[in-house]
Design a protein around this motif. Structure first.
Motif, short mmCIF file in Angstrom:
data_model
loop_
_atom_site.label_atom_id
_atom_site.label_comp_id
_atom_site.label_asym_id
_atom_site.label_seq_id
_atom_site.Cartn_x
_atom_site.Cartn_y
_atom_site.Cartn_z
N GLU A 136 0.82 -1.22 0.00
CA GLU A 136 0.00 0.00 0.00
C GLU A 136 0.86 1.27 0.00
OE1 GLU A 136 -3.10 -0.70 -0.42
OE2 GLU A 136 -2.86 -2.83 0.02
N GLY A 137 2.10 1.16 -0.51
CA GLY A 137 2.98 2.32 -0.58
C GLY A 137 3.80 2.56 0.66
N ARG A 138 3.59 1.77 1.70
CA ARG A 138 4.30 1.98 2.96
C ARG A 138 5.64 1.25 2.95
NH1 ARG A 138 -1.03 1.09 4.46
NH2 ARG A 138 -0.55 -1.08 4.99
N MET A 139 6.53 1.71 2.09
CA MET A 139 7.85 1.10 1.95
C MET A 139 8.90 2.19 1.82
SD MET A 139 7.01 -2.06 -0.66
CE MET A 139 8.55 -2.90 -0.38
N GLN A 140 10.11 1.87 2.26
CA GLN A 140 11.25 2.77 2.11
C GLN A 140 12.42 1.98 1.55
OE1 GLN A 140 11.89 4.29 6.10
NE2 GLN A 140 10.75 6.15 5.64
N ARG A 141 13.16 2.62 0.66
CA ARG A 141 14.33 1.99 0.06
C ARG A 141 15.51 2.94 0.10
NH1 ARG A 141 12.19 -1.96 0.80
NH2 ARG A 141 11.66 -3.71 -0.54
N ASP A 142 16.68 2.38 0.30
CA ASP A 142 17.93 3.15 0.30
C ASP A 142 18.45 3.16 -1.14
OD1 ASP A 142 20.27 4.43 0.90
OD2 ASP A 142 20.70 3.21 2.66
N PHE A 143 17.79 3.94 -2.00
CA PHE A 143 18.16 4.00 -3.41
C PHE A 143 19.56 4.60 -3.56
CE2 PHE A 143 13.49 4.06 -3.60
CZ PHE A 143 13.27 3.03 -4.52
N THR A 144 20.42 3.90 -4.32
CA THR A 144 21.83 4.31 -4.45
C THR A 144 22.19 4.42 -5.93
OG1 THR A 144 22.23 2.95 -2.47
CG2 THR A 144 24.15 3.86 -3.61
N HIS A 145 22.69 5.59 -6.33
CA HIS A 145 23.02 5.80 -7.72
C HIS A 145 24.23 4.95 -8.12
CE1 HIS A 145 24.22 7.98 -11.43
NE2 HIS A 145 22.91 8.14 -11.53
N VAL A 146 24.21 4.46 -9.35
CA VAL A 146 25.26 3.55 -9.80
C VAL A 146 26.64 4.20 -9.73
CG1 VAL A 146 24.99 4.16 -12.25
CG2 VAL A 146 25.86 1.88 -11.60
N SER A 147 26.74 5.50 -9.91
CA SER A 147 28.05 6.15 -9.82
C SER A 147 28.64 6.04 -8.43
CB SER A 147 27.94 7.63 -10.24
OG SER A 147 27.08 8.34 -9.36
N ASP A 148 27.79 6.11 -7.40
CA ASP A 148 28.26 5.95 -6.03
C ASP A 148 28.66 4.50 -5.76
OD1 ASP A 148 27.91 8.65 -5.25
OD2 ASP A 148 25.77 8.31 -4.94
N ILE A 149 27.94 3.56 -6.34
CA ILE A 149 28.29 2.14 -6.19
C ILE A 149 29.62 1.85 -6.86
CG2 ILE A 149 27.65 -0.19 -6.91
CD1 ILE A 149 26.02 0.75 -4.54
N VAL A 150 29.84 2.36 -8.06
CA VAL A 150 31.11 2.14 -8.76
C VAL A 150 32.27 2.71 -7.95
CG1 VAL A 150 32.45 2.72 -10.81
CG2 VAL A 150 30.08 1.98 -11.05
N ALA A 151 32.09 3.90 -7.40
CA ALA A 151 33.14 4.49 -6.57
C ALA A 151 33.44 3.60 -5.37
CB ALA A 151 32.72 5.88 -6.11
N GLY A 152 32.41 3.01 -4.79
CA GLY A 152 32.62 2.11 -3.66
C GLY A 152 33.33 0.84 -4.05
N ILE A 153 32.98 0.28 -5.21
CA ILE A 153 33.65 -0.94 -5.68
C ILE A 153 35.13 -0.69 -5.91
CG2 ILE A 153 33.81 -2.58 -7.61
CD1 ILE A 153 30.75 -2.25 -7.92
N LEU A 154 35.46 0.40 -6.57
CA LEU A 154 36.86 0.69 -6.85
C LEU A 154 37.62 1.03 -5.57
CD1 LEU A 154 36.64 2.70 -10.20
CD2 LEU A 154 36.74 0.23 -9.81
#
Length: 321
Positions: free
Chosen positions: A209-227
């Motif tokens: 019913e829309g009662r959800m939250q997500r920690d949306f993370t942009h792919v550029s931030d993920i790539v920086a974390g991987i490297l």
């Protein structure tokens, strides 16, 4: 010094290959281009992001093919992103997860061990937290109550990697990704599903019913974390470590949809539904460990990162959104 990237035609993999190539690294990729979603998107993604990277067509269960590739390439490090993805699909086709995420992962561990790979960085998932976690999710919380087979396989990967670090000295780093989005994303995930539906005037299914939250993370931030993780292997006696890579800012699902509506210039037609089996109500990453280890600092709010996704959907899919 060559870095091998598995899942190189995938959403995160192609962006990682692009970043490594731009940094002047020698990169070889592999991907099986399976049909979990349209393989043409994967081919177009590679052509757009990393056309100069040598990507071999190979399945993780092909042990002899993997062995030949490791012998030829002699990678100094492996970024292992290939896996059968999707929480809900694991309810329909569990064998795909056993083959790719368990058998395939053991094959990668064995080859890294026997071929002298200096550092294995592999994809885990925020879904490992399951029913045990209390937001913000920290790496020290339990992960023994998964809500899906997909989550269970990712938790198993962490245990396997720890074992190889303990027994054989393999340096390994697991990264728990939190709801990654961006252009060239996966068409089965909410950012593209919602963007395409809103652009086309189709209704969207809004679960719980829309009662959800997500920690949306942009792919550029993920790539920086991987490297960042790649360049900072553990120095502990048992050289296995795990980091959250998220945006540490959970977003209400209704606000997320609102950003898409504003970018599309179209109001969403919402169909509210009960909670889906296997889903989590809220995700939120505690990223302090990654910040301390290698300076991880996500910097892309959805108000900045999401409109280009809507624009990309309009451009790439055209009238077929």
């Amino acid at each position: 010094m060559t870095i091998l990237v598995t899942g190189a035609a995938g959403f995160i993999g192609a962006h990682v290959c692009q970043a490594l190539a731009a940094a002047g690294q020698a990169v070889v990729g592999l991907d099986n281009y399976n049909d979990y979603y349209d393989p043409q998107i994967k081919r177009d993604r590679v052509a757009a992001l990393c056309p100069q990277v040598d990507i071999r067509v190979l399945d993780l269960t092909d042990r002899s093919g993997l062995d030949a590739l490791f012998e030829e390439v002699a990678p100094s490090a492996v970024i292992h992103l290939a896996a059968q993805a999707g929480v809900r699909y694991s309810l329909e086709n569990p064998q795909a997860y056993v083959d790719s995420n368990l058998t395939g992962f053991v094959n990668i561990l064995e080859l890294c061990r026997h071929r002298g790979v200096g550092h294995l960085v592999y994809a885990s998932s925020s879904s490992v937290y399951g029913d045990s976690a209390t937001p913000p999710f920290s790496e020290d919380q339990r992960i023994d109550r998964p809500r899906s087979l997909y989550a269970a396989t990712k938790a198993a990967n962490e245990l396997m990697a720890y074992t190889y670090a303990q027994l054989f000295g393999l340096k390994a780093t697991g990264l728990r990704f939190f709801t990654v989005y961006g252009p060239w994303g996966r068409p089965d995930m909410a950012p593209l599903l919602f963007s395409r539906a809103v652009l086309a005037g189709r209704p969207i299914q809004v679960f719980n019913e829309g009662r959800m939250q997500r920690d949306f993370t942009h792919v550029s931030d993920i790539v920086a974390g991987i490297l960042g993780a790649l360049s900072h292997p553990s120095t502990e006696t048992i050289a296995h470590q795990v980091f959250n890579l998220g945006n540490h800012t959970p977003i209400e699902l209704e606000h997320f949809i609102g950003v898409i509506e504003a970018a599309a210039g179209v109001a969403a037609r919402k169909v509210y539904k009960p909670m889906q089996p296997g889903d989590m109500v809220r995700t939120m990453a505690d990223t302090r460990r990654a910040e301390q280890a290698f300076g991880y600092a996500p910097s892309t709010p959805i108000e900045v990162g999401l409109p280009p996704v809507v624009a990309w959907c309009r451009e790439y899919f055209g009238q077929a959104v």
